[in-house]
Write an enzyme that holds these catalytic residues in place. Structure first.
Site, mmCIF file in Angstrom:
data_model
loop_
_atom_site.group_PDB
_atom_site.id
_atom_site.type_symbol
_atom_site.label_atom_id
_atom_site.label_comp_id
_atom_site.label_asym_id
_atom_site.label_seq_id
_atom_site.Cartn_x
_atom_site.Cartn_y
_atom_site.Cartn_z
ATOM 1 N N HIS A 185 -63.485 160.327 20.227
ATOM 2 C CA HIS A 185 -64.460 159.720 19.332
ATOM 3 C C HIS A 185 -65.733 160.562 19.335
ATOM 4 O O HIS A 185 -65.750 161.677 19.896
ATOM 5 C CB HIS A 185 -64.746 158.273 19.740
ATOM 6 C CG HIS A 185 -65.019 158.106 21.209
ATOM 7 N ND1 HIS A 185 -66.054 158.740 21.861
ATOM 8 C CD2 HIS A 185 -64.379 157.376 22.167
ATOM 9 C CE1 HIS A 185 -66.064 158.400 23.132
ATOM 10 N NE2 HIS A 185 -65.058 157.585 23.352
ATOM 11 N N GLY A 192 -68.406 160.316 20.960
ATOM 12 C CA GLY A 192 -68.885 160.641 22.299
ATOM 13 C C GLY A 192 -68.194 161.867 22.866
ATOM 14 O O GLY A 192 -68.836 162.742 23.462
ATOM 15 N N HIS A 193 -66.872 161.945 22.682
ATOM 16 C CA HIS A 193 -66.148 163.135 23.128
ATOM 17 C C HIS A 193 -66.603 164.375 22.364
ATOM 18 O O HIS A 193 -66.729 165.465 22.938
ATOM 19 C CB HIS A 193 -64.644 162.945 22.918
ATOM 20 C CG HIS A 193 -64.030 161.895 23.785
ATOM 21 N ND1 HIS A 193 -63.523 160.717 23.271
ATOM 22 C CD2 HIS A 193 -63.853 161.834 25.122
ATOM 23 C CE1 HIS A 193 -63.034 159.992 24.265
ATOM 24 N NE2 HIS A 193 -63.233 160.633 25.400
ATOM 25 N N GLN A 214 -55.156 155.788 37.684
ATOM 26 C CA GLN A 214 -56.454 155.122 37.705
ATOM 27 C C GLN A 214 -56.440 153.743 37.061
ATOM 28 O O GLN A 214 -57.481 153.097 36.952
ATOM 29 C CB GLN A 214 -57.514 155.999 37.030
ATOM 30 C CG GLN A 214 -57.379 156.162 35.519
ATOM 31 C CD GLN A 214 -58.309 157.233 34.986
ATOM 32 O OE1 GLN A 214 -58.161 158.417 35.276
ATOM 33 N NE2 GLN A 214 -59.286 156.824 34.198
ATOM 34 N N LYS A 234 -72.190 157.856 30.464
ATOM 35 C CA LYS A 234 -71.780 156.457 30.335
ATOM 36 C C LYS A 234 -70.961 156.017 31.542
ATOM 37 O O LYS A 234 -71.085 154.893 32.017
ATOM 38 C CB LYS A 234 -70.969 156.236 29.055
ATOM 39 C CG LYS A 234 -70.646 154.753 28.814
ATOM 40 C CD LYS A 234 -69.838 154.551 27.563
ATOM 41 C CE LYS A 234 -68.372 154.809 27.804
ATOM 42 N NZ LYS A 234 -67.747 153.765 28.677
ATOM 43 N N GLN A 290 -68.389 157.244 37.920
ATOM 44 C CA GLN A 290 -67.375 158.301 37.892
ATOM 45 C C GLN A 290 -68.025 159.662 38.051
ATOM 46 O O GLN A 290 -67.558 160.511 38.829
ATOM 47 C CB GLN A 290 -66.603 158.240 36.578
ATOM 48 C CG GLN A 290 -65.656 159.419 36.364
ATOM 49 C CD GLN A 290 -64.923 159.323 35.053
ATOM 50 O OE1 GLN A 290 -63.943 158.592 34.943
ATOM 51 N NE2 GLN A 290 -65.387 160.034 34.045
ATOM 52 N N SER A 350 -67.092 154.099 23.088
ATOM 53 C CA SER A 350 -65.996 154.058 24.046
ATOM 54 C C SER A 350 -64.680 153.948 23.302
ATOM 55 O O SER A 350 -64.609 153.319 22.237
ATOM 56 C CB SER A 350 -66.157 152.855 24.986
ATOM 57 O OG SER A 350 -64.981 152.625 25.734
ATOM 58 N N SER A 351 -63.637 154.536 23.869
ATOM 59 C CA SER A 351 -62.306 154.403 23.268
ATOM 60 C C SER A 351 -61.866 152.949 23.212
ATOM 61 O O SER A 351 -61.094 152.554 22.333
ATOM 62 C CB SER A 351 -61.286 155.226 24.063
ATOM 63 O OG SER A 351 -61.626 156.595 24.056
ATOM 64 N N ARG A 352 -62.338 152.130 24.149
ATOM 65 C CA ARG A 352 -61.924 150.729 24.192
ATOM 66 C C ARG A 352 -62.633 149.865 23.139
ATOM 67 O O ARG A 352 -62.265 148.704 22.968
ATOM 68 C CB ARG A 352 -62.162 150.156 25.589
ATOM 69 C CG ARG A 352 -61.189 150.720 26.639
ATOM 70 C CD ARG A 352 -61.378 150.051 27.989
ATOM 71 N NE ARG A 352 -60.302 150.369 28.914
ATOM 72 C CZ ARG A 352 -60.326 151.354 29.796
ATOM 73 N NH1 ARG A 352 -61.404 152.136 29.868
ATOM 74 N NH2 ARG A 352 -59.309 151.587 30.597
#
Length: 288
Positions: free
Chosen positions: A39, A41-42, A66, A154, A158, A190-192
């Protein structure tokens, strides 16, 4: 960010041996690790990576290690052809898309322990998550052998555990962070987000509003920051659909321990919540 690169079709490689064959022509490599479903963001990460190396390699691998029981491994969005088009538009040199059997040829007995900072917040809510993240990132670093790896702010925890792994295990990789990218309504990209209905998305906007309220209260210290953010989230808990808070914490950006009452300096205000069946995280860096 650097200027958009001329469109070129990225080379798709599936194995470390194929990577070895193309590596001499890549020069200095910047790796952008992803699970696909690329998306905006990437794209921001890729654009940042272009300015840090001769070639950008994007990895696409939905890492089963994960995901915990009952999480969204099976329904995690997989959009490989669209991802390739996005990589081409962003001037990516190569896409590393290994099969699961390449990443995990047998039962994964040796893993990377994230230590204490991997057991709080996301680590407490998702036991084993950061062990899976660090193990796959370590494998990607060994296989791709990048000079630079680019991650988004974000996923602040991590980012912190990866930086600690790189330091503690002496990986010859520079880890770079890119600020969180947001949609015009403030929701962190986010992908979600694709899981959210229109009504759920409207409720989910409370996460970024809560972080903004906390940031605006920074002069009042840790208690004021948490109080201002929690007020927004308390209202969101009564919305329809409700925002179900997992955690809200003001933490040290390097250790992910909660900051003491008199803390001064850098910190991160982090939040995780579920809206409908979708779990979302967000954070904002602060200076007290």
């Amino acid at each position: 960010m650097s200027e958009p690169a001329p469109r070129t079709e990225p080379v798709v490689v599936r194995t470390p041996a194929e990577l070895d064959r193309i590596r001499p022509g890549l020069g200095r490599i910047a790796l952008v690790p992803t699970m696909g479903a690329l998306h905006a963001g990437h794209r921001g990460l890729i654009a940042a990576a272009r300015g840090r190396a001769d070639s950008v390699v994007v990895s696409i691998f939905v890492n089963p290690l994960q995901f915990g029981p009952g999480e969204d491994l099976d329904r995690y969005p997989r959009t490989f052809e669209a991802d390739l088009r996005a990589c081409a538009e962003e001037g990516v040199a190569a896409v590393y898309a290994p099969e699961a059997e390449t990443m995990y040829p047998g039962e994964q007995l040796a893993t990377v322990d994230p230590g204490p900072m991997g057991g709080v917040l996301e680590g407490a809510s998702r036991p084993g998550h950061f062990r899976g993240v660090l193990t796959v990132v370590a494998k990607l670093f060994h296989m791709v052998r990048p000079d630079v790896a680019v991650f988004g702010q974000k996923d602040a925890q991590q980012l912190a555990v990866i930086r600690r792994m790189v330091r503690d295990l002496a990986f010859p990789v520079a880890v770079e962070a890119v600020p969180t990218m947001r949609d015009p309504d403030g929701l962190a990209i986010s992908s979600r987000n694709v899981y959210l209905s229109d009504e759920e998305r409207a409720s989910a906007r409370a996460l970024s509003r809560a972080l903004l309220a906390g940031a605006d209260a920074a002069v009042s210290g840790p208690a004021g920051i948490i109080g201002a953010a929690r007020e927004v989230l308390d209202r969101a808990a009564a919305a329809d659909p409700p925002v179900e808070l997992d955690y809200l914490a003001l933490i040290d950006a390097h250790t992910f321990a909660e900051v003491p009452p008199g803390h001064r300096g850098e910190a991160v205000l982090a939040v995780a919540a579920k809206v409908g069946s979708t779990r979302l995280i967000d954070n904002v860096p602060l200076t007290l």
